[in-house]
Design an enzyme around this catalytic site. Sequence first.
Site, mmCIF file in Angstrom:
data_model
loop_
_atom_site.group_PDB
_atom_site.id
_atom_site.type_symbol
_atom_site.label_atom_id
_atom_site.label_comp_id
_atom_site.label_asym_id
_atom_site.label_seq_id
_atom_site.Cartn_x
_atom_site.Cartn_y
_atom_site.Cartn_z
ATOM 1 N N ASN A 164 0.839 -1.193 0.000
ATOM 2 C CA ASN A 164 0.000 0.000 0.000
ATOM 3 C C ASN A 164 0.877 1.247 0.000
ATOM 4 O O ASN A 164 1.879 1.290 0.713
ATOM 5 C CB ASN A 164 -0.890 -0.001 1.246
ATOM 6 C CG ASN A 164 -1.860 -1.166 1.263
ATOM 7 O OD1 ASN A 164 -2.366 -1.571 0.219
ATOM 8 N ND2 ASN A 164 -2.122 -1.719 2.435
ATOM 9 N N HIS A 188 6.528 -2.033 3.287
ATOM 10 C CA HIS A 188 6.307 -3.421 3.686
ATOM 11 C C HIS A 188 5.426 -4.094 2.657
ATOM 12 O O HIS A 188 4.644 -3.434 1.967
ATOM 13 C CB HIS A 188 5.668 -3.495 5.074
ATOM 14 C CG HIS A 188 4.465 -2.625 5.244
ATOM 15 N ND1 HIS A 188 4.564 -1.273 5.510
ATOM 16 C CD2 HIS A 188 3.148 -2.899 5.152
ATOM 17 C CE1 HIS A 188 3.347 -0.753 5.592
ATOM 18 N NE2 HIS A 188 2.471 -1.717 5.361
ATOM 19 N N HIS A 248 2.571 -7.083 2.260
ATOM 20 C CA HIS A 248 1.643 -8.007 2.922
ATOM 21 C C HIS A 248 1.644 -9.327 2.157
ATOM 22 O O HIS A 248 1.513 -9.328 0.925
ATOM 23 C CB HIS A 248 0.216 -7.460 2.889
ATOM 24 C CG HIS A 248 0.009 -6.164 3.623
ATOM 25 N ND1 HIS A 248 -0.591 -6.094 4.862
ATOM 26 C CD2 HIS A 248 0.319 -4.879 3.285
ATOM 27 C CE1 HIS A 248 -0.654 -4.826 5.258
ATOM 28 N NE2 HIS A 248 -0.112 -4.062 4.314
HETATM 29 P P1 AMP Z 1 -0.448 -0.710 5.861
HETATM 30 O O1 AMP Z 1 -1.872 -0.342 6.224
HETATM 31 O O2 AMP Z 1 -0.308 -1.266 4.477
HETATM 32 O O3 AMP Z 1 0.507 0.415 6.155
HETATM 33 O O4 AMP Z 1 -0.086 -1.925 6.792
HETATM 34 C C1 AMP Z 1 0.374 -1.783 8.102
HETATM 35 C C2 AMP Z 1 0.078 -3.073 8.799
HETATM 36 O O5 AMP Z 1 0.824 -3.128 9.993
HETATM 37 C C3 AMP Z 1 -1.402 -3.279 9.191
HETATM 38 O O6 AMP Z 1 -1.913 -4.433 8.539
HETATM 39 C C4 AMP Z 1 -1.348 -3.425 10.697
HETATM 40 O O7 AMP Z 1 -2.275 -4.359 11.192
HETATM 41 C C5 AMP Z 1 0.081 -3.854 10.929
HETATM 42 N N1 AMP Z 1 0.614 -3.543 12.239
HETATM 43 C C6 AMP Z 1 0.518 -2.367 12.907
HETATM 44 N N2 AMP Z 1 1.123 -2.464 14.105
HETATM 45 C C7 AMP Z 1 1.623 -3.724 14.186
HETATM 46 C C8 AMP Z 1 2.344 -4.438 15.181
HETATM 47 N N3 AMP Z 1 2.694 -3.871 16.337
HETATM 48 N N4 AMP Z 1 2.691 -5.731 14.926
HETATM 49 C C9 AMP Z 1 2.334 -6.306 13.772
HETATM 50 N N5 AMP Z 1 1.653 -5.690 12.794
HETATM 51 C C10 AMP Z 1 1.295 -4.420 13.001
#
Ligand code: AMP
Length: 114
Positions: free
Chosen positions: A87, A100, A102
């Site tokens: 994203n 990152h 997914h």
């Molecule tokens: P995005 O919305 O593409 O930026 O994805 C960020 C992702 O990070 C989301 O799917 C969140 O659920 C995940 N996320 C946020 N905080 C944490 C955390 N502490 N540990 C693991 N995943 C996380």
Amino acid sequence: MKDCLFCKMASGEIKPDMVLETKELIAFRDINPQAPLHVLVVPRKHITTLNDTIEPDAILVGKMTLTAQEIARNTGVDGSGYRLVMNCNADGGQTVFHIHMHVLGGRQMKWPPG
Ligand code: AMP
Ligand code: ZN
């Protein structure tokens, strides 16, 4: 980078549910999984968004894909299928500003995505 959640995970300051670690990348389970398999592949290097990647990052971004493939294989979804998502910024739904990928699998994905 100070105050970046994923940098803190990469440095070990915060310990996620780690799946795999290499010299350049970490991979851990998403805290809010959207599928039976939901892992994030994150470079140790801080890059804020996909827009900020440059030519020398090409190998790193490629390795993110190969790591995702390895995770899919290790978790047995390589044959059934999986989805990779990156994203970027507001319309892309980015909430953590450190790039990152997914890795989503273990259920039928829909198209178009939400
Ligand atoms: P995005 O919305 O593409 O930026 O994805 C960020 C992702 O990070 C989301 O799917 C969140 O659920 C995940 N996320 C946020 N905080 C944490 C955390 N502490 N540990 C693991 N995943 C996380
Ligand atoms: Zn960072």
